[in-house]
Design a protein around this motif. Structure first.
Motif, PDB file in Angstrom:
ATOM      1  N   CYS A 230       0.827  -1.219   0.000  1.00  0.00           N
ATOM      2  CA  CYS A 230       0.000   0.000   0.000  1.00  0.00           C
ATOM      3  C   CYS A 230       0.852   1.255   0.000  1.00  0.00           C
ATOM      4  N   ASP A 231       1.936   1.215   0.752  1.00  0.00           N
ATOM      5  CA  ASP A 231       2.804   2.378   0.842  1.00  0.00           C
ATOM      6  C   ASP A 231       3.432   2.698  -0.514  1.00  0.00           C
ATOM      7  N   ASP A 232       3.961   1.681  -1.197  1.00  0.00           N
ATOM      8  CA  ASP A 232       4.563   1.906  -2.511  1.00  0.00           C
ATOM      9  C   ASP A 232       3.521   2.339  -3.528  1.00  0.00           C
ATOM     10  N   TRP A 233       2.335   1.713  -3.467  1.00  0.00           N
ATOM     11  CA  TRP A 233       1.263   2.067  -4.409  1.00  0.00           C
ATOM     12  C   TRP A 233       0.829   3.527  -4.186  1.00  0.00           C
ATOM     13  N   PHE A 234       0.675   3.915  -2.928  1.00  0.00           N
ATOM     14  CA  PHE A 234       0.261   5.277  -2.597  1.00  0.00           C
ATOM     15  C   PHE A 234       1.287   6.286  -3.092  1.00  0.00           C
ATOM     16  N   SER A 235       2.571   5.939  -2.953  1.00  0.00           N
ATOM     17  CA  SER A 235       3.630   6.827  -3.400  1.00  0.00           C
ATOM     18  C   SER A 235       3.560   7.060  -4.904  1.00  0.00           C
TER      19      SER A 235
ATOM     20  N   GLY B  52      -1.157   7.616  -5.405  1.00  0.00           N
ATOM     21  CA  GLY B  52      -2.065   8.294  -4.488  1.00  0.00           C
ATOM     22  C   GLY B  52      -3.354   7.500  -4.369  1.00  0.00           C
ATOM     23  N   TRP B  53      -4.499   8.205  -4.457  1.00  0.00           N
ATOM     24  CA  TRP B  53      -5.794   7.520  -4.392  1.00  0.00           C
ATOM     25  C   TRP B  53      -6.348   7.197  -5.787  1.00  0.00           C
TER      26      TRP B  53
ATOM     27  N   LEU C 173      -8.449   2.319  -1.086  1.00  0.00           N
ATOM     28  CA  LEU C 173      -9.632   2.920  -0.492  1.00  0.00           C
ATOM     29  C   LEU C 173      -9.223   4.080   0.404  1.00  0.00           C
ATOM     30  N   LYS C 174      -9.974   5.166   0.335  1.00  0.00           N
ATOM     31  CA  LYS C 174      -9.732   6.289   1.241  1.00  0.00           C
ATOM     32  C   LYS C 174     -10.281   5.942   2.617  1.00  0.00           C
TER      33      LYS C 174
ATOM     34  N   LEU D 126       3.695   8.735   6.306  1.00  0.00           N
ATOM     35  CA  LEU D 126       2.762   9.164   5.263  1.00  0.00           C
ATOM     36  C   LEU D 126       2.606  10.676   5.238  1.00  0.00           C
ATOM     37  N   TYR D 127       2.681  11.304   6.406  1.00  0.00           N
ATOM     38  CA  TYR D 127       2.652  12.769   6.408  1.00  0.00           C
ATOM     39  C   TYR D 127       3.840  13.319   5.616  1.00  0.00           C
ATOM     40  N   THR D 128       5.031  12.783   5.898  1.00  0.00           N
ATOM     41  CA  THR D 128       6.232  13.250   5.220  1.00  0.00           C
ATOM     42  C   THR D 128       6.119  13.048   3.715  1.00  0.00           C
ATOM     43  N   LEU D 129       5.590  11.896   3.309  1.00  0.00           N
ATOM     44  CA  LEU D 129       5.402  11.603   1.891  1.00  0.00           C
ATOM     45  C   LEU D 129       4.450  12.615   1.262  1.00  0.00           C
ATOM     46  N   CYS D 130       3.302  12.866   1.903  1.00  0.00           N
ATOM     47  CA  CYS D 130       2.309  13.799   1.362  1.00  0.00           C
ATOM     48  C   CYS D 130       2.852  15.222   1.301  1.00  0.00           C
TER      49      CYS D 130
END
Length: 973
Positions: free
Chosen positions: A821-826, A829-830, A868-869, A927-931
């Motif tokens: 999920c972390d890699d996909w989000f990077s 995103g959504w 999913l959000k 995730l905050y740092t990534l965003c």
């Protein structure tokens, strides 16, 4: 013996940050009553609780085991914790707003400081300079070389220290004199001014302790000044009569028929000539809004009525038309439409009109005081004529600085400060400025009649007699004029939602305004002279209830060359690179203070404007370009802080505030030119950075932060003079030490369930630099492979990388689904991505798309995959019955519970999966740092809020656990 033994101070070991931060947040809120900051506007003041706590912790010895070269002493760990807790409790009590002037609390703090000082003096009793440096009967003095708004020297004085403040800026110097230097000279002085008619007669025995008498005379002479001003300019501020003609058009005004109402404000719009050739003789309005009141049930607005090539304004009440909200504005920036012909007025035309001197103003509405609130009326030619009949004989002709970052009016032809005021405002302000000097003469006579001797010495020459007392009162009366000035320029604005006048400096800039209010300063409501006097007197009392007996000394001097710091305790809040141009901003007030006070402080007000050439701010327009500005700042700040390193008292660390959001992202790490440049200055000056403390000193909703995840903290750097013979290390050794020491430091910062509130992610990236810089700065140099010295910029890259490594889920024991999920989000995103990409990624992470879907965190179908959000997660989720729970799912379920139900429900959810608390917290930071780096502000906010509420969530989870255990015990019983 030549070595100085300096026990570690509390600030080098521990602080009760929760309570300090809570007190700072409370103090920043409006409505807390009289406050020293109300004496005079200054930008970016430190909150009093933070300043008080830092100075106290900087001066008291930590009770734990101490070891420094040749001496060792201390107590066992448990006893140290008990003693430390007592110091913590002093700080907790000290920072509460209601204890600001609590004598019992302050005396406890003062005694603790004295106890530590006596202990330090005893350790150094054999030092050759013991008599000079270590007198147990006298505390060291305090100095802030960048005193600014005066919060830090005021709190040093409150803690019992002789307080020195200095600044290059005359306005800052004047503020500090008013707060810490003048009041102690007149402690216990009874008022000498005449009691205004209608006021209660003075009691035979009155409490004039502290500066109460001085504050009372501010009220008395302020009242006298108003009566004198009424005689001279009262005709410019007429009441408005409600005639039958008015009530025939406005039936809602019939209850006021025949009455004369007091005007609160007149609302004006700037005008320029119409660009339409057929109407270029018409002055058309530039109105950003026609709304006067947007309060429910009290709506009022301006309606322009066009008749051929003429127009006039009518004021209406009732439901607001859509077009009223935008006035004649049609787009962002200076883009309007001609109210007569409808043709557009673009920025180029408006700027051209302004530069040609053809910008005028037209009255749109009148705001009067009714029996149940504001009454809005249409303007008349007679009322407009009275306003424009004002004929000022003086105005501040000083040029407005050409800093395009903060000074916007010169683009529109308003190039001098005199251009920022209407004729009536200029007449009123100069009248009150003149009356300051007339009041001064009256005070001297009244003081002599009251028995105060006079040796002719003014307050600036050390006098305390009748002339000096008159000087002191003139300062506070001039401050009241400045308060009026802030709310009475054509840059002030009308706030329809609050039906109120807003000041010129809503933010750290002088913007261009199109429609503006002009206040009735001769009235008794809202923005008026009497209110300005009341606020000045009340806020003077807030400064001086208890600390009036402690001397304060304020000087104008350049921090780069000052010598005041010698053997003094130092805490300071220097300029932040290019964040705020204090000199440019304070010219607005300086020109009026100079007019009122030049005869009293001739040296301080010898120049036509605030000195700017030596101001330590990286301002490109002054220095030619950005690079030269940065060099100037670095050299000047290095020299200024070098003075502190060389001269500060050797038994105490120096505390330096810094608040600057890291905003540049390069090579996967975050850095900031201002922050780097400041750290370079601190380290090159001879300091090592021994620690950092994040203080929540800024309001999250301040205007400069609107719309972004701005830094919510100041970082307080704790600095000590670096050993002259400090060794050098290699780059490899520096990285090894980072790997060894950074995780422990970061764990302490993010908190967890240790009882401390974790640092919010928005602050962590900057606050965590402290431990890394402590390693970097203690060495003479960190050497690269080619033998060159590692720069602060390169050190920050490595430090930020260590932070990222610590927060990265791949560096911990996270489950495979979360890593996917972390890699996909990077990457996405959504948004949706291809199934094939997801399949490849899932295999690499040791899971499968089907498995992640079954875990309930993605949607997969039709060859597409998406995360999913949190808002899409089921509300009835129970971790006790779910047999596949990725940390990703647990984290976002907690966010859902927090946002939809609150901290208590989020705590109840955490109580059902306590073993996942720490990895959830670590993932949220990551995730905050990534965003933040991807500029996904809305997504970043969710993770920041989770961490911000973490302490409360954990506490709620413990409550749930306790209740559950108790229920089981009850059942067993």
């Amino acid at each position: 013996m030549t070595k100085i033994y300096s026990p570690k101070k509390l600030i080098e070991v521990a602080l009760p940050l929760d309570e300090i931060n809570a007190a700072c947040a409370h103090e920043k809120q409006p409505g807390i009553g009289a406050h020293p900051r109300g004496l005079h506007l200054w930008w970016a003041r430190r909150p009093l609780p933070a300043a008080r706590a830092v100075i106290f912790a900087q001066m008291v010895n930590d009770p734990g085991y101490q070891q420094d070269g040749g001496f060792k002493y201390g107590v066992n760990k448990k006893e140290a914790e008990i003693k430390r807790e007592k110091l913590f409790q002093i700080i907790r009590d000290l920072v509460k707003w209601e204890n600001t002037n609590n004598e019992e609390v302050l005396n406890r703090a003062r005694e603790a400081i004295k106890d530590s000082w006596r202990e330090t003096c005893h350790l150094n009793r054999n030092h050759p300079q013991a008599a000079e440096l270590f007198n147990p009967e006298k505390l060291p003095a305090f100095h802030d070389p960048f005193a600014g708004g005066g919060a830090i020297p005021l709190e040093a004085q409150r803690l019992g220290l002789e307080s020195y403040a200095s600044d290059l800026n005359p306005v800052a110097v004047m503020i500090n004199k008013a707060m810490i230097e003048i009041p102690p000279k007149f402690v216990g002085q009874a008022p000498v001014g005449p009691i205004p008619e209608g006021k209660k007669k003075q009691k035979l025995i009155e409490d004039w302790s502290g500066a109460k008498g001085l504050a009372e005379d501010v009220r008395r002479y302020g009242h006298w000044m108003r009566e004198e001003a009424l005689k001279r300019i009262g005709h410019l501020y007429p009441n408005v009569k409600i005639t039958d003609e008015i009530t025939s058009e406005r039936p809602d005004l019939k209850p006021y028929a025949g009455e004369e109402l007091t005007v609160i404000a007149w609302i004006w719009a700037r005008t320029v000539k119409s660009p339409n050739p057929a109407f270029n003789h018409v002055d058309v309005p530039l109105a950003s809004s026609f709304v006067l009141s947007s309060k429910k049930g009290k709506e009022a607005y301006v309606q322009p009525v066009v008749q051929g090539d003429k127009y006039y304004f009518n004021v209406k009440v009732g439901k607001l038309p859509a077009q009223a909200k935008t006035g004649t504005k049609v787009a962002r920036g200076p883009n309007f439409r001609c109210v007569v012909s409808g043709v557009p007025l673009d920025g180029k035309h408006i700027k051209g009109e302004g530069m040609a001197g053809r910008m005028g103003m037209k009255l749109m509405a009148i705001v009067a005081e009714g029996r149940k609130g504001r009454v809005y009326l249409s303007p008349t030619q007679e009322i407009e004529h009275i306003a424009k009949s004002a004929a000022p004989t003086w105005g501040p002709e000083t040029a407005i600085p050409h800093d395009k970052r903060s000074m916007f009016t010169p683009l529109y032809g308003l190039t001098k400060f005199v251009d920022l005021f209407t004729p009536r405002q200029l007449v009123a302000l100069t009248t009150f400025s003149d009356l300051v000097q007339e009041a001064h003469k009256k005070v001297v006579a009244d003081a002599k009649s009251a028995g105060i001797k006079d040796n002719g010495l003014g307050v600036d020459d050390g006098g305390t007699g009748a002339s000096a007392y008159a000087d002191a009162l003139a300062v506070y009366l001039a401050f009241a004029v400045d308060r009026l000035t802030d709310y009475n320029s054509s840059i002030s604005t009308w706030k329809a939602s609050g039906e109120q006048v807003m000041q010129t400096y809503k933010r750290q800039a002088i913007p261009m305004t199109w429609d503006f209010p002009e206040s009735n300063i001769m009235g008794v409501k809202s923005i008026c002279w009497l209110k300005a006097i009341k606020y000045t007197a009340d806020n003077l009392n807030a400064c001086t209830k208890l600390n009036s007996l402690i001397p304060g000394i304020v000087l104008q001097t350049n921090a780069s060359t000052q010598t005041i710091s010698a053997n003094k305790v130092i805490s300071t809040d220097p300029p932040y690179y290019d964040n705020i141009g204090y000199a440019d901003l304070s010219d607005f007030f300086y020109v009026w203070l100079r007019r009122s006070l030049k005869s009293i402080y001739s040296n301080l007000f010898s120049t036509m404007a605030v000195p700017k050439a030596e101001e330590l701010v990286a301002t490109p327009y002054r220095h030619g370009n950005k690079e030269k500005a940065e060099t100037f700042f670095l050299n000047g700040m290095t020299q200024a802080i070098h003075n502190l390193a060389e001269n500060s008292h050797p038994a105490f660390p120096v505390s330096i505030y810094y608040a600057f959001k890291q905003a540049e992202t390069r090579e996967g790490s975050t850095s900031s030119t201002g922050w780097e440049t400041f750290l370079e200055a601190v380290i090159h000056s001879g300091f090592s950075i021994d620690g950092t403390w994040p203080m929540r000193t800024e309001l999250a909703n301040r205007m400069i932060a609107a719309g972004n995840n701005a830094l919510a903290s100041s970082v307080v750097l704790i600095c000590k003079k670096r050993e002259i013979e400090a060794e050098s290390i290699s780059r490899r050794e520096f990285q090894r030490e980072l790997r060894e020491k950074m995780p422990e430091a970061l764990e302490a910062m993010v908190g967890g369930e240790t009882g401390s509130t974790p640092i919010a992610p928005v602050d962590l990236a900057q606050a965590a630099i402290g431990p890394g810089m402590a390693i970097y700065s203690k060495y003479g140099a960190v050497l690269n492979q080619d033998g060159s010295k590692m720069s602060v910029h390169d050190a920050l890259i490595l430090i930020n990388r260590a932070i990222t490594d610590y927060l990265n889920p791949n560096s911990g024991n996270f489950d495979a689904d979360t890593l996917f999920c972390d890699d996909w989000f990077s990457q996405f995103g959504w948004s949706e991505g291809q199934f094939g990409v997801a399949d490849t990624l899932s295999r690499a992470k040791g899971t499968s798309v089907e498995g992640v879907r079954d875990a309930g965190v993605i949607e997969a179908g039709g060859g597409k995959v998406r995360l999913l959000k949190w808002s899409e997660y089921p509300q009835d989720w129970d971790p006790k019955t779910d047999d596949r729970i990725p940390i990703w799912e647990a984290c976002h379920q907690l966010i859902r519970a927090l946002n939809q139900q609150g901290e208590s429900d989020a705590g109840a959810l955490l109580a059902r999966m306590p073993e996942r608390g720490e990895p959830i917290r670590q993932l949220a930071y990551h995730l905050y740092t990534l965003c933040e780096r991807k500029k996904w502000a809305e997504d970043a906010r969710a993770y920041n809020e989770l961490i911000g509420s973490w302490h409360a969530i954990v506490a709620a989870s413990h409550d749930v656990g306790h209740k559950g255990s108790q229920a089981k015990l009850d059942l067993d019983f």
